[in-house]
Write an enzyme that holds these catalytic residues in place. Sequence first.
Site, PDB file in Angstrom:
ATOM      1  N   HIS A 158      28.130  40.348 -47.749  1.00 29.62           N
ATOM      2  CA  HIS A 158      27.116  39.409 -46.697  1.00 29.62           C
ATOM      3  C   HIS A 158      26.103  39.333 -47.923  1.00 29.62           C
ATOM      4  O   HIS A 158      25.079  38.484 -47.724  1.00 29.62           O
ATOM      5  CB  HIS A 158      26.611  40.115 -45.613  1.00 29.62           C
ATOM      6  CG  HIS A 158      27.522  40.432 -44.777  1.00 29.62           C
ATOM      7  ND1 HIS A 158      28.080  41.565 -44.507  1.00 29.62           N
ATOM      8  CD2 HIS A 158      28.268  39.787 -43.648  1.00 29.62           C
ATOM      9  CE1 HIS A 158      29.191  41.609 -43.505  1.00 29.62           C
ATOM     10  NE2 HIS A 158      29.268  40.444 -43.059  1.00 29.62           N
ATOM     11  N   CYS A 170      30.199  37.661 -51.226  1.00 25.18           N
ATOM     12  CA  CYS A 170      30.846  36.410 -51.358  1.00 25.18           C
ATOM     13  C   CYS A 170      30.282  35.346 -52.301  1.00 25.18           C
ATOM     14  O   CYS A 170      29.173  35.058 -52.107  1.00 25.18           O
ATOM     15  CB  CYS A 170      31.076  35.724 -49.979  1.00 25.18           C
ATOM     16  SG  CYS A 170      31.726  34.049 -49.939  1.00 25.18           S
ATOM     17  N   GLU A 213      23.636  38.501 -43.669  1.00 26.77           N
ATOM     18  CA  GLU A 213      23.401  37.604 -44.858  1.00 26.77           C
ATOM     19  C   GLU A 213      22.217  37.010 -45.012  1.00 26.77           C
ATOM     20  O   GLU A 213      21.644  36.647 -46.065  1.00 26.77           O
ATOM     21  CB  GLU A 213      24.593  36.762 -44.385  1.00 26.77           C
ATOM     22  CG  GLU A 213      24.701  35.377 -45.358  1.00 26.77           C
ATOM     23  CD  GLU A 213      25.535  34.291 -45.102  1.00 26.77           C
ATOM     24  OE1 GLU A 213      25.313  33.022 -45.374  1.00 26.77           O
ATOM     25  OE2 GLU A 213      26.458  34.517 -44.239  1.00 26.77           O
ATOM     26  N   THR A 254      25.882  30.893 -44.136  1.00 23.21           N
ATOM     27  CA  THR A 254      27.425  30.170 -44.241  1.00 23.21           C
ATOM     28  C   THR A 254      28.222  30.245 -43.185  1.00 23.21           C
ATOM     29  O   THR A 254      29.319  29.597 -43.015  1.00 23.21           O
ATOM     30  CB  THR A 254      28.361  30.893 -45.444  1.00 23.21           C
ATOM     31  OG1 THR A 254      28.183  32.444 -45.272  1.00 23.21           O
ATOM     32  CG2 THR A 254      27.402  30.984 -46.775  1.00 23.21           C
ATOM     33  N   SER A 313      30.605  39.611 -35.562  1.00 23.97           N
ATOM     34  CA  SER A 313      30.830  38.888 -36.524  1.00 23.97           C
ATOM     35  C   SER A 313      30.519  37.182 -36.120  1.00 23.97           C
ATOM     36  O   SER A 313      30.752  36.921 -35.045  1.00 23.97           O
ATOM     37  CB  SER A 313      32.551  38.765 -36.629  1.00 23.97           C
ATOM     38  OG  SER A 313      33.006  37.569 -37.410  1.00 23.97           O
ATOM     39  N   SER A 314      29.523  36.663 -36.967  1.00 26.89           N
ATOM     40  CA  SER A 314      28.996  35.368 -36.732  1.00 26.89           C
ATOM     41  C   SER A 314      30.122  34.417 -36.558  1.00 26.89           C
ATOM     42  O   SER A 314      30.138  33.613 -35.607  1.00 26.89           O
ATOM     43  CB  SER A 314      27.808  35.159 -37.649  1.00 26.89           C
ATOM     44  OG  SER A 314      27.367  33.864 -37.600  1.00 26.89           O
TER      45      SER A 314
END
Length: 308
Positions: A74, A96, A126, A164, A222-223
Amino acid sequence: MHITLANPRGFCAGVERAIDIVNQALQKYGAPIYVFHEIVHNRHVVEDLRQRGAVFVEAITDIPAGGVCIFSAHGVAKKVVTQAQQHHLNIIDATCPLVTKVHAQLQRYHQTGHELIIIGHRGHPEVEGVQGQVNARVHVLAKISEVADLSVKTPDKLAYVTQTTLSVDDTQDMIKALKQRFPKIQGPDINDICYATQNRQNAVKQLATAVDVLLVVGAPNSSNSNRLREKAAQTGIHAYLVADASEVQAAWFADNRRVGVTAGASAPEILVQQVIDYLEKLPQVSAITALNEMAGEPETIRFKLPPF
């Protein structure tokens, strides 16, 4: 019962890269190695790595001086990097590359004097990492209703970036609302939302037209998994987010025989198979008469590992 598997589903290139980094660090340095935050949002993945010798921490100070420190997929704020350096840690960055791209975008807008907006969820790792790339106030907007209430200092010099893992459709609506209120606002194209997020959402929208109920395998924090469930529910079908087969309820399938299954970008395929195994054993199911995998967007993207 007819079961259709979404395609693509499960691990994306960024998640595969992050997990590979932890495994290779364990091979090179031996246990323990330390990971700042969950490497990805999935407790099964985290527990597997923990059993191999990874230690997950929420504070840099929990890592002994000189230890190996891996930043999660993240991303982290610059102050976290500085703190790790001051603590003389051996840093390995598993952020990422698509998140790193967002970091660079925000920094460029900051350098050109723009007031900054992140479209994303407050408190998400993130988003916190993106915010922490600049020493300036960054507005975080999660809902269209927040656009009207946004108070800015330079309405003619605004810029936005996006988390993202958001819903592509919702992000488009947010950008449209921002441009209506601030016609001179700048920002990246909607295509900068993670390719894996977009592909999985497109697959769910297509699959939802052919099933009665959809199971999304993914962690509650978890988005991208939550957005998949939301996308399916918006089509009018029953949609459930489950961490694993233990959370599936037989009652969901009392009158539903066409079942779709997908998985968030941080959910391993073994969890999908366990859900299918559970469905096969339901007392109201005499047989799985069809187990199909839908055609989907091929994913060939692979990210290189950092040197360490």
